[in-house]
Enzyme design. Structure first.
Site, PDB file in Angstrom:
ATOM      1  CG  ASP A  12      -2.053   0.968   1.114  1.00 26.28           C
ATOM      2  OD1 ASP A  12      -2.364   1.419  -0.015  1.00 26.28           O
ATOM      3  OD2 ASP A  12      -2.657   1.313   2.156  1.00 26.28           O
ATOM      4  CG  HIS A  29      -0.369   2.237  -9.386  1.00 30.20           C
ATOM      5  ND1 HIS A  29      -0.551   1.847  -8.080  1.00 30.20           N
ATOM      6  CD2 HIS A  29      -1.487   2.944  -9.712  1.00 30.20           C
ATOM      7  CE1 HIS A  29      -1.722   2.284  -7.644  1.00 30.20           C
ATOM      8  NE2 HIS A  29      -2.308   2.954  -8.614  1.00 30.20           N
ATOM      9  CG  LEU A 123       9.905 -17.088  -4.078  1.00 34.12           C
ATOM     10  CD1 LEU A 123       9.522 -17.121  -2.587  1.00 34.12           C
ATOM     11  CD2 LEU A 123      10.577 -15.743  -4.386  1.00 34.12           C
TER      12      LEU A 123
HETATM   13  C1  FPP Z   1      -1.894   0.311  -3.308  1.00 32.17           C
HETATM   14  O1  FPP Z   1      -1.515   1.648  -3.334  1.00 32.17           O
HETATM   15  C2  FPP Z   1      -1.440  -0.367  -4.486  1.00 32.17           C
HETATM   16  C3  FPP Z   1      -2.247  -0.903  -5.455  1.00 32.17           C
HETATM   17  C4  FPP Z   1      -3.716  -0.865  -5.430  1.00 32.17           C
HETATM   18  C5  FPP Z   1      -1.655  -1.550  -6.609  1.00 32.17           C
HETATM   19  C6  FPP Z   1      -0.421  -2.313  -6.323  1.00 32.17           C
HETATM   20  C7  FPP Z   1       0.294  -2.497  -7.573  1.00 32.17           C
HETATM   21  C8  FPP Z   1       1.628  -2.663  -7.683  1.00 32.17           C
HETATM   22  C9  FPP Z   1       2.560  -2.734  -6.539  1.00 32.17           C
HETATM   23  C10 FPP Z   1       2.234  -2.786  -9.041  1.00 32.17           C
HETATM   24  C11 FPP Z   1       2.243  -4.179  -9.520  1.00 32.17           C
HETATM   25  C12 FPP Z   1       0.838  -4.585  -9.743  1.00 32.17           C
HETATM   26  C13 FPP Z   1       0.277  -4.891 -10.901  1.00 32.17           C
HETATM   27  C14 FPP Z   1      -1.212  -5.046 -10.989  1.00 32.17           C
HETATM   28  C15 FPP Z   1       1.111  -5.053 -12.120  1.00 32.17           C
HETATM   29  P1  FPP Z   1      -2.656   2.754  -3.370  1.00 32.17           P
HETATM   30  O2  FPP Z   1      -2.893   3.131  -4.783  1.00 32.17           O
HETATM   31  O3  FPP Z   1      -3.844   2.265  -2.619  1.00 32.17           O
HETATM   32  O4  FPP Z   1      -1.933   3.922  -2.607  1.00 32.17           O
HETATM   33  P2  FPP Z   1      -2.597   5.006  -1.661  1.00 32.17           P
HETATM   34  O5  FPP Z   1      -3.172   4.251  -0.490  1.00 32.17           O
HETATM   35  O6  FPP Z   1      -1.422   5.851  -1.279  1.00 32.17           O
HETATM   36  O7  FPP Z   1      -3.614   5.715  -2.494  1.00 32.17           O
END
Ligand code: FPP
Length: 222
Positions: A12, A29, A123
């Site tokens: 997150d 992301h 893994l």
């Molecule tokens: C949470 O941060 C993250 C996500 C919802 C997406 C996680 C994705 C990745 C780590 C990239 C790899 C994934 C894919 C699908 C290729 P948030 O957007 O909720 O952050 P915030 O809480 O700061 O808004």
């Protein structure tokens, strides 16, 4: 040091990381995907056997369409570019979640990647995509038709042992519908670090924290 066999991670903070830098959420992301790669390498180095990553929840479909389609494109790119490397490193890839909701081309690439890496045993990386813990439980209840001895066989995680340690980055202290059944006795670790800035040293700190905990699984010490 006692290394957890299975680590689950709620990745997150991508959006907040980007915002703090004056960048669009999507840049967060992209940076988050780089962190994911780094942590997979670190997990293998540490001798972790299973790593389960929450990449896209059942509820994430409700995000603005532009962000959803960016994440799906990022996923497509990761599947096209990372799978060979993972395979070379002996990593098995498994996707958990309601894959029927994903586009056909992504589903096909997932199936190919799972087949290619099925025999790898260095893994096992499980990626939650369109994943929801409550949905997973309901799905397994329906499939097992009331036979509780069969229930766990219908979870997306099937034969994979439950996580020993769950890490959540980004400062929130909640589970957000991740692995609800499987984390009954999992040790929880929360850090304020945002996912794009989480690194190998932070990962090792979390493992160290785990190694000094006493797990009783509901039992008692002498
Ligand atoms: C949470 O941060 C993250 C996500 C919802 C997406 C996680 C994705 C990745 C780590 C990239 C790899 C994934 C894919 C699908 C290729 P948030 O957007 O909720 O952050 P915030 O809480 O700061 O808004």
């Amino acid at each position: 040091m006692k290394t957890p066999q299975h680590i689950a991670i709620i990745m997150d903070g991508n959006g907040r990381w980007a915002k703090a830098k004056g960048l669009p959420r999507t840049a967060g992301h992209k940076a988050g995907a780089d962190t994911t790669k780094e942590i997979i390498t670190a997990a293998k180095k540490q001798g972790v056997k299973y790593l389960t990553l929450y990449a896209f929840s059942s509820e994430n479909w409700l995000r603005p369409e532009k962000e959803v389609s960016f994440l799906m494109d990022l996923l497509r790119l990761q599947l096209k570019t990372q799978v060979k490397e993972l395979h070379k490193n002996g990593v098995r890839l498994r996707i958990i979640g309601d894959r029927e909701k994903l586009n056909k081309d992504i589903r096909d690439d997932i199936e190919k990647a799972e087949k290619l890496t099925a025999e790898n045993d260095e893994l096992c990386v499980q990626v939650g995509l369109s994943y929801g813990g409550r949905q997973e439980i309901l799905h397994a209840v329906e499939k097992s038709k009331g036979d509780t001895t069969q229930f766990e066989k219908y979870l997306y995680t099937r034969e994979i042992p439950d996580p020993d340690l769950l890490i959540r980055t980004g400062g929130e202290k909640r589970i957000s519908n991740f692995l609800l059944w499987q984390i009954a006795y999992t040790e929880l670790y929360f850090t304020d670090k945002l996912w794009p800035e989480f690194d190998e040293a932070d990962f090792e700190t979390a493992i160290k924290d785990f190694s000094i905990r006493e797990r009783r699984f509901g039992g008692a010490k002498e």
